[in-house]
Design an enzyme around this catalytic site. Structure first.
Site, PDB file in Angstrom:
ATOM      1  CE  LYS A   6      -9.681 -13.489 -81.981  1.00  0.00           C
ATOM      2  NZ  LYS A   6      -9.221 -12.098 -81.755  1.00  0.00           N
TER       3      LYS A   6
ATOM      4  CE1 TYR B 284     -32.372 -10.300-107.480  1.00  0.00           C
ATOM      5  CE2 TYR B 284     -30.599 -11.393-106.272  1.00  0.00           C
ATOM      6  CZ  TYR B 284     -31.941 -11.233-106.545  1.00  0.00           C
ATOM      7  OH  TYR B 284     -32.879 -12.007-105.894  1.00  0.00           O
TER       8      TYR B 284
END
Length: 367
Positions: free
Chosen positions: A35, A261
């Site tokens: 999955k 940043y």
């Protein structure tokens, strides 16, 4: 030639890990769980590796994932189990693609039977409180299963399943006892499933009492430990995923200057930064900066500043690092690579999440 930016998956490691787990849990079988794009490793290639290793069953979250495997050529002799369904799921798709659904309610069981699905697994909730019928719903669900069988339904209840919380050994054994109550309830309605399964990776290894007929193994097949206190090597497993990037450019930075940043990092002395083209848009957490290190050549260097949308900065000092050089984010520690667990610890999560969240935009290749 520049280094490869992306994920390299070691097929032989997948095959070896399957063999290791299959031997350990025998005589129980193994459902190889693929999955979430095989925990980020690439579902199709991983599924093929596990089938070649001997897997008769593959586990997926939903029917869409199962259909994708079928359409990639996973067919003859391989069963696919899917256990999470939308409220209005059309089980005719499961019948069409020979996918076995796990059903968690009377409505799902009835819909599967109406769609003439060949087989279903009944999913019960034994304590995880996520998927499966809760105990108060069992009598009606089991009675419905029995009535369908007596009335000659083409849909057979092949299996019974639940999922453990892995909270503690005692909790897992309590859930196993609850599963036995469900099994007894089905038997009282004339249903004796061929397969009972409860354990996933952690319990398959650590709580053998919960292995039942077959186990659903995910993260361990990819060579990662489901335990905080045991490494892959401790379990005899090999991490199959290696994440690398090419140095895009190097940037001189003077003492006191910052990077990325918010300037969460400033250079303590004159240095150089290497920039790579992976960032939070690719699934690498913004908070990893200033907390993890990568390998370039035979040395480790810290990732500094905030991880940006498409880039990371690495403080390389005066090392001889050039544009195009390979940067290893994580891989197999036995080969000197950083462990993915280091990246997980940096953002207070688990190795499962770190590998599974690497985006599909990141190129993958299997070798």
């Amino acid at each position: 030639m520049s280094a490869f930016t992306g994920i390299t998956v070691d097929r032989e490691a997948l095959i070896a890990n399957y063999a290791t787990i299959a031997e350990q849990v025998a005589p129980s079988g193994v459902i190889a769980v693929v999955k979430a794009n095989a925990y980020g490793h690439g579902a199709t290639d991983a599924a093929r590796a596990f089938v070649d290793a001997g897997a008769e069953w593959l586990g997926v979250a939903d029917i869409d994932e199962g259909i994708a495997l079928r359409e990639s050529g996973i067919y003859e002799g391989t069963r696919i189990l899917a256990w999470l369904h939308a409220p209005d799921e059309d089980f005719r798709r499961a019948a069409q693609y020979d996918i076995t659904p796990a059903v968690s309610s009377v409505s799902q069981l009835s819909a599967a039977a109406d769609s003439e699905v060949a087989a279903v697994h009944v999913c019960v909730d034994t304590g995880l409180s996520r998927n499966g019928a809760v105990e108060s719903e069992w009598p009606e669900l089991f009675e419905t299963a029995g009535r369908l069988a007596r009335n000659g339904s083409r849909t057979r209840v092949e299996g019974l399943m639940s999922h453990l919380s892995n909270a503690s050994r005692a909790d897992d054994l309590d859930q196993d006892a609850a599963l036995q109550r469900a099994l007894d309830g089905l038997a009282a309605n004339g249903i004796v499933p061929d397969m009972v399964h409860l354990a996933a990776s952690a319990a398959s290894i650590a709580v053998p009492e919960t292995r039942r007929d077959i186990t659903r193994v995910g993260v361990a097949l990819y060579g990662l430990s489901p335990f905080a206190d045991r490494t892959s090597a401790d379990l005899g497993l090999r991490p199959a995923m290696r994440v690398t990037a090419a140095v895009l450019r190097t940037v001189p930075v003077r003492a006191g200057e910052g990077a990325s940043y918010g300037f969460t990092w400033r250079a303590e002395q004159d240095t150089r930064l290497a920039v790579i083209g992976l960032g939070y848009a690719d699934g690498f957490d913004r908070a990893l900066g200033n907390h993890v290190a990568v390998r370039i050549g035979d040395r480790r260097f810290p990732v500094v500043g905030r991880v940006a949308m498409n880039a990371m900065h690495i403080d390389i000092g005066d090392a001889d690092v050039q544009v195009g050089d390979e940067v290893v984010l994580w891989g197999d520690p036995a080969n000197g690579d950083p462990a993915v667990e280091e990246w997980a610890a940096a953002v207070d999560t688990i190795n499962y999440e770190v590998v599974a969240r690497v985006g599909r935009s990141v190129e993958r290749r299997t070798t």
